[in-house]
Design a protein around this motif. Structure first.
Motif, short mmCIF file in Angstrom:
data_model
loop_
_atom_site.label_atom_id
_atom_site.label_comp_id
_atom_site.label_asym_id
_atom_site.label_seq_id
_atom_site.Cartn_x
_atom_site.Cartn_y
_atom_site.Cartn_z
N LEU A 239 -36.20 12.65 43.38
CA LEU A 239 -36.74 11.45 42.77
C LEU A 239 -36.59 10.25 43.69
CD1 LEU A 239 -38.00 9.95 40.40
CD2 LEU A 239 -35.71 9.71 39.42
N ALA A 240 -35.43 10.13 44.34
CA ALA A 240 -35.18 8.97 45.21
C ALA A 240 -36.04 9.02 46.47
CB ALA A 240 -33.70 8.91 45.58
N ARG A 241 -36.03 10.15 47.16
CA ARG A 241 -36.70 10.24 48.46
C ARG A 241 -38.21 10.38 48.33
NH1 ARG A 241 -34.54 15.02 51.64
NH2 ARG A 241 -36.24 14.33 53.00
N PHE A 242 -38.65 11.29 47.49
CA PHE A 242 -40.08 11.59 47.42
C PHE A 242 -40.79 10.80 46.32
CE2 PHE A 242 -37.86 15.18 49.27
CZ PHE A 242 -38.62 15.46 50.39
N GLY A 243 -40.06 10.48 45.25
CA GLY A 243 -40.66 9.72 44.17
C GLY A 243 -40.63 8.22 44.41
N ARG A 244 -39.47 7.72 44.87
CA ARG A 244 -39.30 6.28 45.05
C ARG A 244 -39.28 5.84 46.50
NH1 ARG A 244 -40.64 5.91 39.81
NH2 ARG A 244 -38.92 6.34 38.36
N HIS A 245 -39.37 6.78 47.43
CA HIS A 245 -39.47 6.49 48.86
C HIS A 245 -38.21 5.83 49.44
CE1 HIS A 245 -43.60 7.63 48.34
NE2 HIS A 245 -43.82 6.64 47.51
N LEU A 246 -37.04 6.16 48.90
CA LEU A 246 -35.79 5.68 49.50
C LEU A 246 -35.50 6.50 50.75
CD1 LEU A 246 -33.45 5.13 46.42
CD2 LEU A 246 -34.72 3.43 47.72
N PRO A 247 -34.92 5.90 51.79
CA PRO A 247 -34.66 6.65 53.02
C PRO A 247 -33.52 7.65 52.86
CG PRO A 247 -33.76 4.43 53.18
CD PRO A 247 -34.55 4.49 51.90
N GLU A 248 -33.63 8.75 53.59
CA GLU A 248 -32.58 9.77 53.55
C GLU A 248 -31.25 9.21 54.05
OE1 GLU A 248 -32.01 14.49 54.78
OE2 GLU A 248 -33.69 13.32 55.59
N SER A 249 -31.31 8.23 54.93
CA SER A 249 -30.07 7.62 55.44
C SER A 249 -29.27 6.96 54.32
CB SER A 249 -30.40 6.58 56.51
OG SER A 249 -31.25 5.57 55.98
N PHE A 250 -29.96 6.56 53.23
CA PHE A 250 -29.27 5.98 52.07
C PHE A 250 -28.78 7.07 51.12
CE2 PHE A 250 -29.43 4.45 47.65
CZ PHE A 250 -28.55 3.38 47.71
N THR A 251 -29.60 8.09 50.86
CA THR A 251 -29.27 9.09 49.85
C THR A 251 -28.26 10.13 50.33
OG1 THR A 251 -31.16 10.48 50.46
CG2 THR A 251 -31.51 8.82 48.74
N ALA A 252 -28.38 10.56 51.60
CA ALA A 252 -27.57 11.69 52.08
C ALA A 252 -26.06 11.46 51.98
CB ALA A 252 -27.97 12.05 53.51
N PRO A 253 -25.53 10.31 52.44
CA PRO A 253 -24.07 10.11 52.33
C PRO A 253 -23.57 10.10 50.89
CG PRO A 253 -25.05 8.52 53.84
CD PRO A 253 -26.18 9.18 53.12
N VAL A 254 -24.36 9.54 49.99
CA VAL A 254 -23.96 9.49 48.58
C VAL A 254 -23.92 10.90 47.99
CG1 VAL A 254 -24.59 8.63 46.29
CG2 VAL A 254 -24.91 7.17 48.29
N LEU A 255 -24.95 11.69 48.27
CA LEU A 255 -25.00 13.06 47.75
C LEU A 255 -23.88 13.92 48.31
CD1 LEU A 255 -28.87 13.53 48.02
CD2 LEU A 255 -27.55 13.39 45.89
N GLN A 256 -23.57 13.72 49.57
CA GLN A 256 -22.49 14.49 50.20
C GLN A 256 -21.15 14.14 49.56
OE1 GLN A 256 -22.21 13.96 54.44
NE2 GLN A 256 -20.73 15.60 54.70
N ALA A 257 -20.91 12.85 49.33
CA ALA A 257 -19.65 12.43 48.71
C ALA A 257 -19.56 12.93 47.27
CB ALA A 257 -19.55 10.90 48.74
N ALA A 258 -20.69 12.93 46.56
CA ALA A 258 -20.70 13.37 45.17
C ALA A 258 -20.41 14.86 45.04
CB ALA A 258 -22.04 13.04 44.53
#
Length: 294
Positions: free
Chosen positions: A103-122
């Protein structure tokens, strides 16, 4: 073993995953489903979901939406998932962190540089053993959602994501397909247009095979069976041929999902279409009328 079902809204993953869980329990497998009957096993996660989908929160920015989706899954991971794995249960999740990512990357066009660290920590190194992508055309998914609301008399406003329209669903579908293609050792794609019992049986067999033997070998055997079935698919050669194939699929759908079949006929006209509407009117008159609106 940890198994995740993913897919766009209306793909059928909740229905399929719950029925797969029941089949496996019938084989004496201890199964924990993190979203049995469409509700998260954590009340906190369910509350976060309700907040994030509420159409009154249209001002929610993509970054905050992403963090809410991740928070929902972190609560579920720590409250239910890790304890179930600790007991040795087979754990089935209807959606996981991949939903937030797509949803974040493909739906809302947020950069992977923002999403990847959060997902890894989660995730904290937690990864599923198997991810099943329930793939379906967004038009069919939308028909299922609309017909389900009509059948239930649900007059609630669409969710925030639902207000994004069919274009959002197409982007999300491409996102899931991209993740599946990038990790073929963990992801397997299933087209959910076959009869439901057939889809459920094949996936229960896949998971049971993977649990008893080896995930990689089980996926290879599963893909071999799927490619043999797909080999019989018919190519579309003309507009008339496309209409004929479409109506055949509507006829097949009418037996198991008459509401969906009626919805798919919406906006179409002609003797062949009207003939099917008359046939469906006996069992699902409201759906037929809804398909004629406008």
């Amino acid at each position: 073993m940890f198994v995740v079902f993913e897919g766009i809204d209306g793909s059928g993953k909740t229905t399929v995953s719950n029925q797969v869980a029941e089949q496996l329990r019938g084989r004496n497998v201890a199964v924990t489903h993190l979203r049995a009957d469409g509700r998260f096993a954590s009340a906190v996660s369910e509350g976060i979901r309700a907040f994030a989908r509420d159409a009154r929160h249209l001002a929610l920015v993509p970054e905050a939406e992403f963090l809410l989706y991740v928070a929902r899954d972190v609560q579920l991971i720590e409250e239910v998932l890790r304890p179930a794995l600790g007991r040795g249960d087979l754990v089935i999740a209807d959606r996981f962190l991949y939903t937030a990512e797509v949803l974040a990357r493909f739906g809302r066009h947020l950069p992977e540089s923002f999403t990847a660290p959060v997902l890894q920590a989660a995730a904290r190194t937690l990864v599923p053993d198997l991810v099943i992508l329930i793939d379906v055309d967004p038009a069919l998914a939308r028909a299922r959602r609309k017909s389900a609301k009509l059948a239930a008399g649900d007059e609630r406003a669409p969710s925030r994501k639902g207000l994004g329209g069919v274009g959002l669903q197409h982007r999300l579908r491409r996102g899931y397909q991209e993740l599946a293609a990038a990790d073929g050792q963990r992801w397997v794609t299933v087209n959910n247009e076959a009869p439901l019992p057939q889809v459920v049986e094949s996936l229960a067999e896949l998971i049971d095979d993977a649990r008893r033997h080896n995930v990689s070998a089980a996926m290879k055997r599963f893909r071999t069976r799927r490619s043999e079935a797909a080999a019989s698919a018919t190519a579309v050669r003309s507009v008339d041929d496309a209409l004929e194939q479409f109506l055949r699929r509507v006829d097949a759908r009418a037996a198991s999902e008459p509401q969906v079949a009626a919805h798919l006929l919406g906006g179409l006209s002609g003797p062949l279409v009207d003939q099917r509407r008359r046939s469906l009117a006996a069992s699902v008159p409201k759906a037929v009328i809804a398909g004629c609106e406008g």
